[in-house]
Design an enzyme around this catalytic site. Structure first.
Site, PDB file in Angstrom:
ATOM      1  N   ILE A 192       0.856  -1.178   0.000  1.00  0.00           N
ATOM      2  CA  ILE A 192       0.000   0.000   0.000  1.00  0.00           C
ATOM      3  C   ILE A 192       0.890   1.223   0.000  1.00  0.00           C
ATOM      4  CG2 ILE A 192      -1.716   1.314   1.306  1.00  0.00           C
ATOM      5  CD1 ILE A 192      -2.662  -1.368   2.475  1.00  0.00           C
ATOM      6  N   CYS A 193       0.661   2.120  -0.927  1.00  0.00           N
ATOM      7  CA  CYS A 193       1.383   3.387  -0.984  1.00  0.00           C
ATOM      8  C   CYS A 193       2.897   3.144  -1.118  1.00  0.00           C
ATOM      9  CB  CYS A 193       1.036   4.226   0.244  1.00  0.00           C
ATOM     10  SG  CYS A 193       1.537   5.968   0.135  1.00  0.00           S
TER      11      CYS A 193
END
Length: 315
Positions: free
Chosen positions: A101-102
């Site tokens: 994520i990210c």
């Protein structure tokens, strides 16, 4: 039942828990446990986030007991420990899916899991990742990307889209839709969608103009005249045109064309609809009008954009 492991590092970004909530809500929405969720870290125990609050974690050991391993991102990427890199490398060979994520994509890249693969991350850090890890096939303008067993998402809320994509992959579109509805996700975005939304760029200030834009986005097949849009905004056509330009810097006609181009590009890249079907679905009337709009927006005709998307997918 898939076991989901969320791997946290000191200073992890709190927004990764928005994605975890999607799996939690899936259990509730299904009326039974569909996912088992575990928080992991290298040493176990309390791990503090960017705000200084701590969460209890289990010490990671054998990744093979998990179906999916997801690494959360940091506010600012930094080198990972040897133990974390080793764990993720082992997960790459033992788990059905490994995801980030990210800025968690930097950690997967350090582990070599993104070498030769398509990947994305938060647009602010995409070029830095590409420079540091040239073997990664970075696509900086995507919400999330699936390349074999590796999933990567853009920043912040894009982790929710990634989690919804996993739920759909595991249990079907209906459960993913119900989860999105329970999370009050206004629009469940496909992975190929741009990180930069036309609606966001226009940045309408008032509810009335925002309502007109949302009406347009949901009814692209309609002519979407000033009269129709002003009715959605509960303004006279003259008041609407004046207010719209003042708030967005665009005429209603140009804004509608930008919305149509954005939606048509997504269909081009992710569906097998013909150009004629895509043109009609998005209100262009015919493919020639769509072609001219694409040339204005992207400098390329629709066929070129579709061909590039297919070549990328095949590669």
């Amino acid at each position: 039942m898939p076991r989901i492991a969320i791997v946290l590092s000191p200073g992890f970004q709190m927004m990764c828990f928005a994605a975890i909530s999607a799996f939690e809500v899936a259990n509730v929405a299904a009326g039974e446990a569909r996912y088992d969720i575990t928080l992991l870290s290298e040493d176990g125990g309390l791990v503090k986030n960017t705000l200084g609050a701590g969460l209890e974690t289990e010490r990671f050991d054998d990744p093979g007991i998990f179906d999916t391993v997801i690494t959360g991102g940091l506010m600012m990427p930094k080198p990972s420990s040897d133990g974390l890199i080793a764990f993720l490398r082992a997960a790459g060979g033992a788990c059905r899916r490994v995801a980030s994520i990210c800025t968690g994509a930097f950690i997967l890249a350090e582990a070599g899991l993104l070498d030769g693969r398509r990947a994305t991350t938060h647009w602010l850090f995409a070029r830095d990742l590409k420079a540091r890890f040239p073997r990664v096939r970075m696509e900086e303008d995507r919400i999330f990307i699936i390349d074999g067993p590796i999933w990567t998402s853009a920043g912040m809320t894009a982790g929710i889209d990634l989690a919804l994509g996993m739920i759909e992959n595991d249990y079907g579109a209906e459960l993913a839709r119900v989860v999105a509805q329970n999370l009050v996700v206004y629009h469940r975005r496909a992975g190929g969608q741009s990180q930069h939304s036309t609606l966001l760029k226009m940045d309408a200030k008032s509810d009335r103009i925002q309502n007109a834009l949302v009406f347009a986005r949901q009814n692209l097949r309609l002519p979407l005249s000033v009269e129709q849009l002003s009715e959605a905004a509960h303004l006279s056509p003259r008041q609407f045109s004046r207010a719209f330009r003042a708030e967005t810097g665009q005429t209603p006609a140009r804004a509608v064309e930008n919305l149509r181009v954005e939606a048509a590009r997504l269909m081009l890249e992710q569906s097998r609809h013909t150009l004629d079907e895509i043109a009609i679905e998005n209100g262009f009337t015919d493919r020639e009008r769509m072609r001219r709009a694409f040339l204005r927006a992207f400098g390329q005709p629709p066929q070129t954009i579709r061909r590039a998307a297919r070549l990328g997918a095949d590669a």
